[in-house]
Structure formats: structure tokens, C-alpha cells
Design a protein around this motif. Sequence first.
Motif, short mmCIF file in Angstrom:
data_model
loop_
_atom_site.label_atom_id
_atom_site.label_comp_id
_atom_site.label_asym_id
_atom_site.label_seq_id
_atom_site.Cartn_x
_atom_site.Cartn_y
_atom_site.Cartn_z
N TYR A 42 -45.49 21.59 40.86
CA TYR A 42 -44.74 20.49 40.06
C TYR A 42 -44.28 19.66 41.12
O TYR A 42 -43.96 19.67 42.36
CB TYR A 42 -43.93 21.00 39.10
N GLN A 43 -44.29 18.19 40.76
CA GLN A 43 -43.85 17.27 41.35
C GLN A 43 -42.64 16.36 40.56
O GLN A 43 -42.87 16.36 39.33
CB GLN A 43 -44.81 16.06 41.90
N GLN A 44 -41.71 15.62 41.19
CA GLN A 44 -40.78 15.04 40.32
C GLN A 44 -40.46 13.50 41.14
O GLN A 44 -40.59 13.50 42.43
CB GLN A 44 -39.64 15.53 40.44
N VAL A 45 -40.56 12.57 40.35
CA VAL A 45 -40.64 11.17 40.97
C VAL A 45 -39.30 10.47 40.18
O VAL A 45 -39.21 10.68 38.81
CB VAL A 45 -41.77 10.19 40.56
N ASN A 46 -38.59 9.80 40.97
CA ASN A 46 -37.24 9.43 40.45
C ASN A 46 -37.05 7.94 40.30
O ASN A 46 -37.66 7.20 41.05
CB ASN A 46 -36.05 10.02 41.10
N ASP A 47 -36.27 7.31 39.50
CA ASP A 47 -35.63 6.13 39.56
C ASP A 47 -36.82 5.21 39.16
O ASP A 47 -36.98 4.09 39.81
CB ASP A 47 -35.29 5.51 40.44
N ILE A 48 -37.77 5.27 38.21
CA ILE A 48 -38.92 4.41 37.81
C ILE A 48 -38.15 3.43 36.88
O ILE A 48 -37.66 3.73 35.88
CB ILE A 48 -40.08 5.16 37.33
N CYS A 49 -38.24 2.22 37.14
CA CYS A 49 -37.91 1.18 36.32
C CYS A 49 -38.80 0.89 35.09
O CYS A 49 -40.00 0.70 35.24
CB CYS A 49 -37.80 -0.32 37.05
N TYR A 50 -38.18 1.08 34.03
CA TYR A 50 -39.08 1.06 32.71
C TYR A 50 -38.96 -0.13 31.97
O TYR A 50 -39.63 -0.51 30.87
CB TYR A 50 -38.98 2.46 31.90
N THR A 51 -38.03 -1.19 32.17
CA THR A 51 -37.96 -2.34 31.53
C THR A 51 -38.33 -3.62 31.94
O THR A 51 -38.72 -3.77 33.04
CB THR A 51 -36.07 -2.44 31.21
N THR A 52 -38.43 -4.39 31.04
CA THR A 52 -39.04 -5.73 31.38
C THR A 52 -37.59 -6.65 31.51
O THR A 52 -37.66 -7.91 31.60
CB THR A 52 -39.94 -6.41 30.48
N LYS A 53 -36.71 -6.21 30.91
CA LYS A 53 -35.34 -6.98 31.02
C LYS A 53 -34.78 -7.13 32.51
O LYS A 53 -34.77 -6.52 33.22
CB LYS A 53 -34.34 -6.33 30.39
N GLN A 54 -34.25 -8.35 32.52
CA GLN A 54 -33.94 -9.01 33.83
C GLN A 54 -32.58 -9.20 34.13
O GLN A 54 -32.29 -9.50 35.40
CB GLN A 54 -34.57 -10.41 34.04
N ASP A 55 -31.47 -8.95 33.29
CA ASP A 55 -30.31 -8.92 33.69
C ASP A 55 -29.80 -7.70 34.48
O ASP A 55 -30.44 -6.84 34.67
CB ASP A 55 -29.41 -8.82 32.47
N ALA A 56 -28.67 -7.96 35.41
CA ALA A 56 -28.44 -6.93 36.65
C ALA A 56 -28.25 -5.66 35.98
O ALA A 56 -28.54 -4.64 36.60
CB ALA A 56 -27.11 -7.74 37.14
N TYR A 57 -27.55 -5.59 34.84
CA TYR A 57 -27.18 -4.13 34.43
C TYR A 57 -28.28 -3.43 33.94
O TYR A 57 -28.39 -2.17 34.23
CB TYR A 57 -26.14 -4.17 33.17
N ALA A 58 -29.16 -4.16 33.22
CA ALA A 58 -30.47 -3.52 32.88
C ALA A 58 -31.28 -3.09 33.93
O ALA A 58 -32.00 -1.92 33.90
CB ALA A 58 -31.37 -4.30 32.08
N GLN A 59 -31.52 -3.91 35.17
CA GLN A 59 -32.04 -3.35 36.17
C GLN A 59 -31.67 -2.29 36.95
O GLN A 59 -32.18 -1.57 37.48
CB GLN A 59 -31.96 -4.83 37.24
N GLU A 60 -30.37 -2.29 36.80
CA GLU A 60 -29.60 -1.12 37.37
C GLU A 60 -29.63 0.29 36.85
O GLU A 60 -29.98 1.10 37.23
CB GLU A 60 -28.16 -1.41 37.63
N ARG A 61 -29.69 0.22 35.57
CA ARG A 61 -29.35 1.20 34.43
C ARG A 61 -30.93 1.73 34.04
O ARG A 61 -30.99 3.19 33.69
CB ARG A 61 -28.49 0.97 33.39
#
Length: 270
Positions: A22-41
Motif C-alpha cells: 500500500y501507498q499513502q499520499v497526503n495533503d492533496i488539495c481538493y478545492t477550487t475555492k481560493q480564500d486562504a482558509y480554504a487553501q489551508e484546510r
Amino acid sequence: MKRQFSFIVTLLFAFAIHAQTYQQVNDICYTTKQDAYAQERLKLDIYYPENQKDCPVVVWFHGGGLEAGNKEIPERLKDKGYVVVGANYRLLPKVTIKETVDDAAEAVAWVFGNIGKYGGDTKKIVVTGHSAGGYLAMLLCLNKAWLGNYGIDADSVMLYAPFSGQAITHYNVRKMQGISPLQPTIDEYAPLYWVRKDCPPFLLICGDRELELFGRYDENQYLARMMKLAGHEKTWLYELDGHGHGGMVEPGFHILETHMRQLLGKPVNP
């Protein structure tokens, strides 16, 4: 002879699963929202078997009262032949509940659009989570508008399986409305508001009614009753005696996997 053959098939399947890497990939951004909190979270982690395809997919939303918590890949779901997705969402009170549920919908939509790259089958997606995560899973299931906003039919999910989800309006949503946690309300952010007969299989798992948080089992029992009265035949409700709100999670995975295997037409472990 038939029982013996089934046992042998189960053993061979288990051996093949445990031999898989198995492999694990982390912290893939899934959003098109551009505000800072969305990009962080708004990120997710994916745990997947190498060089496989058409695997069942489990999307897991963390708990934390909609105000805390972080994405996780539950240990109990590892090494089972599943693609497992742990997704974050923005937290109250930094955003409204509308934005939080929209985040959950966007995460599931991203899974539909991208999980094939990791061996996942979009016809075998399970949406689940604990507590606040279970509440989000309920809303995505029952109110089709959330996923519809992203071009996804909520009924294309194979199974929704909330662990100790809140069926009335979430208590921290009510807190933002100036309402006490012990003052129940049902509005558009209550899964109960959206009871319908034509949704996918709906698996409700809760702890002991005397140990659960804020009457959580009783809410789920009423939701299950209303679903059945509405004509939804594949609603199941389990109460895990002796287990409280947090303690029900581990035994809950056995129930989840049992229903997954049934839906996939695979042998069910006792």
C-alpha cells in the motif's frame, strides 16, 4: 462441501489482501475555492493498494463537533483492499454550516472525478465518518442538492454509513444560532428534514443509548423509523451496547465492513 469451498475462498482472499502493498499520499488539495482558509484546510489523504483497480472506496470524515479535528485514515480500514480517503473540511465558527457541508460535498465530488487514478471504483464508493463526520455524511445522502451542486448524483454512492451522526440540527450549528445544545431543532441543516425513500443503502451505527452524546442514538432511531415509514427498505440501525460516543467507533467498523461485503457480493466474516 459448499461451506468448505466458501471458507477456502475467504482464506485465499485474505491472503491476497495481506500480501498486497500500500501507498499513502497526503495533503492533496481538493478545492477550487481560493480564500486562504480554504487553501489551508481543504485537503485530503489517500491510502491505496498498489497496482490495483476497481477497489472499493471509503471516504471518511473526521469528528470534532464541526469545530475541531483533522483528517485521518482509520487504522481499521487499512490493508483491506480498500482505497481510503480522509478529508478535512472548514470548521465552525470560522465559516457557516453551509460552507462546511459544501466542503464535504466538494471532497466527495473530487473523489468521483479522481479516485480512478488510485485504483478506486466510482461504483463502489462509501461515504462515512464519525460524529460530526457522520452528520455530514447524512446530509450528503438525504439532501441531494449538496452533491448536485458539483454535478454528482447523491444516489450514485454505494453506501452511506454515518457513525453516531446527529439527525437533528447539529448542536454547534444551534450554538451559532444562540440555541442550547439541549434545545432540539429541525431545520434545513437537520438530516431528519430530508427523509426520502429513494436514497442508497443507509447504515446508522450508534453507541449505547444511555452512554451516547446528547441522545444521539434516540435521534438515529427516529430517523431510521421515518426512513422506513417513507418506504426506504435498506435503512439499518445498530446500537452498540456498552459503548459510548467514542468507544463505538472501533466495533462499528466490523458492522460497516459486513455491509460493504454484502453489497459487493463477497463472503461475510462472522
